[in-house]
Scaffold this active site. Sequence first.
Site, PDB file in Angstrom:
ATOM      1  N   ARG A  46       0.860  -1.179   0.000  1.00 12.77           N
ATOM      2  CA  ARG A  46       0.000   0.000   0.000  1.00 12.77           C
ATOM      3  C   ARG A  46       0.899   1.232   0.000  1.00 12.77           C
ATOM      4  O   ARG A  46       2.121   1.127   0.107  1.00 12.77           O
ATOM      5  CB  ARG A  46      -1.040   0.002   1.128  1.00 12.77           C
ATOM      6  N   ARG A  83      -7.041  -0.526  -7.242  1.00 11.03           N
ATOM      7  CA  ARG A  83      -7.403   0.505  -6.265  1.00 11.03           C
ATOM      8  C   ARG A  83      -7.553   1.818  -7.041  1.00 11.03           C
ATOM      9  O   ARG A  83      -6.732   2.108  -7.914  1.00 11.03           O
ATOM     10  CB  ARG A  83      -6.340   0.669  -5.155  1.00 11.03           C
ATOM     11  N   GLN A 196      -2.319   2.518   9.881  1.00 13.83           N
ATOM     12  CA  GLN A 196      -1.015   2.555   9.199  1.00 13.83           C
ATOM     13  C   GLN A 196       0.012   3.367   9.998  1.00 13.83           C
ATOM     14  O   GLN A 196       1.207   3.110   9.903  1.00 13.83           O
ATOM     15  CB  GLN A 196      -1.159   3.163   7.797  1.00 13.83           C
ATOM     16  N   ASP A 237      -1.942  10.517  -2.239  1.00 12.07           N
ATOM     17  CA  ASP A 237      -2.218   9.466  -3.234  1.00 12.07           C
ATOM     18  C   ASP A 237      -2.484  10.047  -4.609  1.00 12.07           C
ATOM     19  O   ASP A 237      -2.357   9.352  -5.620  1.00 12.07           O
ATOM     20  CB  ASP A 237      -3.412   8.625  -2.786  1.00 12.07           C
ATOM     21  N   ASN A 247      -5.416  12.336   0.323  1.00 13.06           N
ATOM     22  CA  ASN A 247      -4.574  11.493   1.181  1.00 13.06           C
ATOM     23  C   ASN A 247      -5.487  10.746   2.157  1.00 13.06           C
ATOM     24  O   ASN A 247      -6.716  10.935   2.138  1.00 13.06           O
ATOM     25  CB  ASN A 247      -3.516  12.335   1.912  1.00 13.06           C
ATOM     26  N   LYS A 248      -4.893   9.924   2.975  1.00 12.22           N
ATOM     27  CA  LYS A 248      -5.647   9.067   3.898  1.00 12.22           C
ATOM     28  C   LYS A 248      -6.703   9.868   4.656  1.00 12.22           C
ATOM     29  O   LYS A 248      -6.463  11.000   5.074  1.00 12.22           O
ATOM     30  CB  LYS A 248      -4.644   8.425   4.880  1.00 12.22           C
TER      31      LYS A 248
HETATM   32  O1  MRU Z   1      -4.591   3.118   2.070  1.00  7.75           O
HETATM   33  P1  MRU Z   1      -3.103   3.335   2.019  1.00  7.75           P
HETATM   34  O2  MRU Z   1      -2.385   2.782   3.197  1.00  7.75           O
HETATM   35  O3  MRU Z   1      -2.530   2.859   0.694  1.00  7.75           O
HETATM   36  O4  MRU Z   1      -2.934   4.910   2.055  1.00  7.75           O
HETATM   37  C1  MRU Z   1      -1.654   5.456   2.003  1.00  7.75           C
HETATM   38  C2  MRU Z   1      -1.622   6.912   2.188  1.00  7.75           C
HETATM   39  O5  MRU Z   1      -2.626   7.553   2.349  1.00  7.75           O
HETATM   40  C3  MRU Z   1      -0.284   7.580   2.095  1.00  7.75           C
HETATM   41  O6  MRU Z   1      -0.258   8.726   2.883  1.00  7.75           O
HETATM   42  C4  MRU Z   1      -0.029   7.985   0.647  1.00  7.75           C
HETATM   43  O7  MRU Z   1      -0.149   6.878  -0.217  1.00  7.75           O
HETATM   44  C5  MRU Z   1       1.302   8.587   0.448  1.00  7.75           C
HETATM   45  S1  MRU Z   1       2.538   7.326   0.436  1.00  7.75           S
HETATM   46  C6  MRU Z   1       4.062   7.953   0.258  1.00  7.75           C
END
Ligand code: MRU
Length: 357
Positions: A46, A83, A196, A237, A247-248
Site C-alpha cells: 500500500r 485501487r 497505518q 495518493d 490522502n488518507k
Molecule cells: O490506504 P493506504 O495505506 O494505501 O494509504 C496510504 C496513504 O494515504 C499515504 O499517505 C499515501 O499513499 C502517500 S505514500 C508515500
Amino acid sequence: MRTIWLDQDGCTVQVIDQRLLPHRLETLPLTTVDQFIYAIREMVVRGAPLIGVTGAYGVLAALLTTGDDDLFMQECQRLKAARPTAVNLAWAIDRMLAVVMQAEWGAARIASGRREAAAIAEEEVVRCRRIGEYGARLLADLSRARRGRTVNILTHCNAGWLACVEWGTATAPVYVAHEQGIDLHVWVDETRPLNQGARLTAWELGRAGIKHTVVTDNAGGHLMQHGLVDMVIVGTDRTTYTGDVANKIGTYLKALAAKDNDIPFYVALPSSTFDWQLRDGVRQIPIEDRHADEVRFVQGLYQHARASVLVPPQDSPAANPAFDVTPARLVTGFITERGVCAANEQAILALFPERKE
Ligand code: MRU
C-alpha cells in the site's frame, strides 16, 4: 531492506506483507496477475508509490502469463482497477505499456518489461531521496529558529519507506534530517481504521532510532493548540495540478487544525503522484470506499497471536471512505524531487514546465 524486489528467476516478485506488521516481518511471492491484484486490493502492499511499482511489476507478470495483445491489455486494465485513488497505479501501468508495446512479443517484450519496471522502482528511490534532501532543509530552518530545541513533526498514515520502495515521502525529510543530526520528534497519528500510523510509521521510526509518539487521530488539534507541533508533513495518493491533495482519511482535518494554529502543513510527493488531468480535487478525485469490516474490527496482537476484535454493536452499519481531499488553500507547500513549491497551478507548473499544455 526494500518493500519490493524481483527474484533471481526474473519472474517472481517479493513484497513485504504489510498486513502482518509490526508484529511479523514476512514476504509474499507474487507471480500471477491475480496475485498482484490481490496484493494491491488487500493492502499487502500500500502507499501510492509502492502501489505504482507493484502495478509495473504486475504488467511484467501479465507479459509472462499472456500470449496475445488483447488478453494482455485486459489484464493491464484489471490491474489498473485494483485501487482507484492513488494515481501512481495508472501512471506506472501506462508508462510500462508505452515502452513494452514497442517491442516484439516474446523475449524482447519481456526483457523490456523487466527493464522498465526496475527503472520505475529505481527512479522512485531517487525521487524519494531528493524529497528527503529538500524537506530536510525546511526542518533545518525550523531547528535553527528553535535554537536547536527538538523539532516536533506530526504525520498522518504511513508515507514512509513502506509506502514507497525506500526512504518514503513524508518521512524522507525526517530520515535525512536525522542523518544530519537534527533533533526531531514525530507525532504519529494512529490512522484508523487500518492503523497505518500506529503499525507502520511507528515501526519504521523505531527501527531508525527516531523519537516518536503514537497519538489518537483526534489528538492533533489539541497538540497544535498547545505549541507541540512545529510542522505537519503528510504524503498523498493523488494531487491535482492545481494543488488539491487526496490522502488518507483524516488528513483534511489535520490541515484545518494546522491552518487555525498557523502551523506549516507540507505535502511530500514524487511527480508520479501528480494528476496532470484533474483541476478540482474535491469533485474529481475518485475516493475509494473500502469494506465496513475494516471499521468494525480492530486487528492486533493478543497473547502472541494475531487477533481481530469487534468494536461497535454487531448490527450497527459502518462506512469506510478511505481518503479525503485537502484543498490547495490549506497546503503551505509541496516537497517534490525538484524542490519545494507553493500549492497552486502556477508554482507547480513552474517546477514541472514540461507539463504545460
Ligand atoms: O490506504 P493506504 O495505506 O494505501 O494509504 C496510504 C496513504 O494515504 C499515504 O499517505 C499515501 O499513499 C502517500 S505514500 C508515500
